[in-house]
Design an enzyme around this catalytic site. Sequence first.
Site, PDB file in Angstrom:
ATOM      1  N   HIS A 143       0.798  -1.231   0.000  1.00  0.00           N
ATOM      2  CA  HIS A 143       0.000   0.000   0.000  1.00  0.00           C
ATOM      3  C   HIS A 143       0.826   1.274   0.000  1.00  0.00           C
ATOM      4  O   HIS A 143       0.290   2.358  -0.210  1.00  0.00           O
ATOM      5  CB  HIS A 143      -1.056  -0.050   1.100  1.00  0.00           C
ATOM      6  CG  HIS A 143      -2.049  -1.137   0.815  1.00  0.00           C
ATOM      7  ND1 HIS A 143      -2.673  -1.238  -0.418  1.00  0.00           N
ATOM      8  CD2 HIS A 143      -2.468  -2.198   1.536  1.00  0.00           C
ATOM      9  CE1 HIS A 143      -3.459  -2.307  -0.412  1.00  0.00           C
ATOM     10  NE2 HIS A 143      -3.346  -2.909   0.749  1.00  0.00           N
ATOM     11  N   GLU A 188       4.260 -12.537  -3.142  1.00  0.00           N
ATOM     12  CA  GLU A 188       2.914 -13.109  -3.291  1.00  0.00           C
ATOM     13  C   GLU A 188       2.555 -13.062  -4.765  1.00  0.00           C
ATOM     14  O   GLU A 188       2.769 -12.036  -5.433  1.00  0.00           O
ATOM     15  CB  GLU A 188       1.891 -12.281  -2.518  1.00  0.00           C
ATOM     16  CG  GLU A 188       1.987 -12.417  -1.030  1.00  0.00           C
ATOM     17  CD  GLU A 188       0.973 -11.526  -0.338  1.00  0.00           C
ATOM     18  OE1 GLU A 188       0.086 -10.958  -1.013  1.00  0.00           O
ATOM     19  OE2 GLU A 188       1.090 -11.370   0.869  1.00  0.00           O
TER      20      GLU A 188
HETATM   21  N1  PXP Z   1      -0.919 -12.329   3.390  1.00  0.00           N
HETATM   22  C1  PXP Z   1      -1.427 -12.421   2.128  1.00  0.00           C
HETATM   23  C2  PXP Z   1      -1.281 -13.711   1.399  1.00  0.00           C
HETATM   24  C3  PXP Z   1      -2.045 -11.314   1.515  1.00  0.00           C
HETATM   25  O1  PXP Z   1      -2.549 -11.442   0.270  1.00  0.00           O
HETATM   26  C4  PXP Z   1      -2.103 -10.094   2.209  1.00  0.00           C
HETATM   27  C5  PXP Z   1      -2.709  -8.892   1.558  1.00  0.00           C
HETATM   28  O2  PXP Z   1      -1.981  -8.537   0.449  1.00  0.00           O
HETATM   29  C6  PXP Z   1      -1.551 -10.049   3.504  1.00  0.00           C
HETATM   30  C7  PXP Z   1      -0.998 -11.176   4.079  1.00  0.00           C
HETATM   31  C8  PXP Z   1      -1.569  -8.789   4.301  1.00  0.00           C
HETATM   32  O3  PXP Z   1      -2.879  -8.456   4.626  1.00  0.00           O
HETATM   33  P1  PXP Z   1      -3.198  -7.054   5.297  1.00  0.00           P
HETATM   34  O4  PXP Z   1      -2.808  -6.001   4.328  1.00  0.00           O
HETATM   35  O5  PXP Z   1      -4.662  -7.119   5.562  1.00  0.00           O
HETATM   36  O6  PXP Z   1      -2.377  -6.996   6.558  1.00  0.00           O
END
Ligand code: PXP
Length: 237
Positions: free
Chosen positions: A10, A70
């Site tokens: 973000h 990811e």
């Molecule tokens: N783990 C995975 C596999 C995700 O896709 C995300 C979001 O991109 C996160 C963790 C982190 O989630 P958050 O931004 O809600 O902390």
Amino acid sequence: MPLLGVNIDHVATVRQARRTIEPDPVHAAVLAEMGGADGITVHLREDRRHIQDRDVRLLRQMIRVKLNLEMAVSQEIVDFALDVLPDMATLVPEKREEVTTEGGLDVAGQQGRVQECVHQLQQSGIACSLFIDPNVRQVAASADIGVEAVELHTGAYADATTSAAANAEFDRIVEASQFAVSRGLILNMGHGLTYRNVRKIAAIDGVNELNIGHSIISHAVMVGLERAVREMKALLT
Ligand code: PXP
């Protein structure tokens, strides 16, 4: 104490809002590292809505902690990963219209396709994790594929609106965790974790790493805004 993987997607979201050069997620990653992050996580989405190819390539050069990429089960992104060589690849489901990753990967329903992708990544020395719902069937399918790790989706726990629902989701996470550990999998978790709800998850037996993004980046804006305004104001004198 679990390790902390900081998801910096973000920071890139803010940059892409203006298609400019700031804030730079690579700079953010270095600051996160200085703050004690044990790993940096980025999601290179097929639509490139936040993180860009250039970010991942530079992160690979700049950071000393673990780089976790990811990615969707997609040959285009697999080819990119094989070129950049992150330390770990976490396979996630991806839909273009979603705001964020909505559910876990259905490993049990597409074992062959996931296995093919995992195999290519592992052959290049990239450890693989599967982002799955906290469900014993999905953990079993993941273990059968031979991945190193699973990341249990904590979103339903985080989003629960009553304590009864949160407790039920928590119990599912604990059950899936115990099964993952019994199958020899590294146990990671993430999604929707915040300063308010993280402690209970961090205390689960066997949890190796938590991946947290939105809440940390949101908090960073709030703790940094007053100083940022003061520094701008100083330039006006
Ligand atoms: N783990 C995975 C596999 C995700 O896709 C995300 C979001 O991109 C996160 C963790 C982190 O989630 P958050 O931004 O809600 O902390």
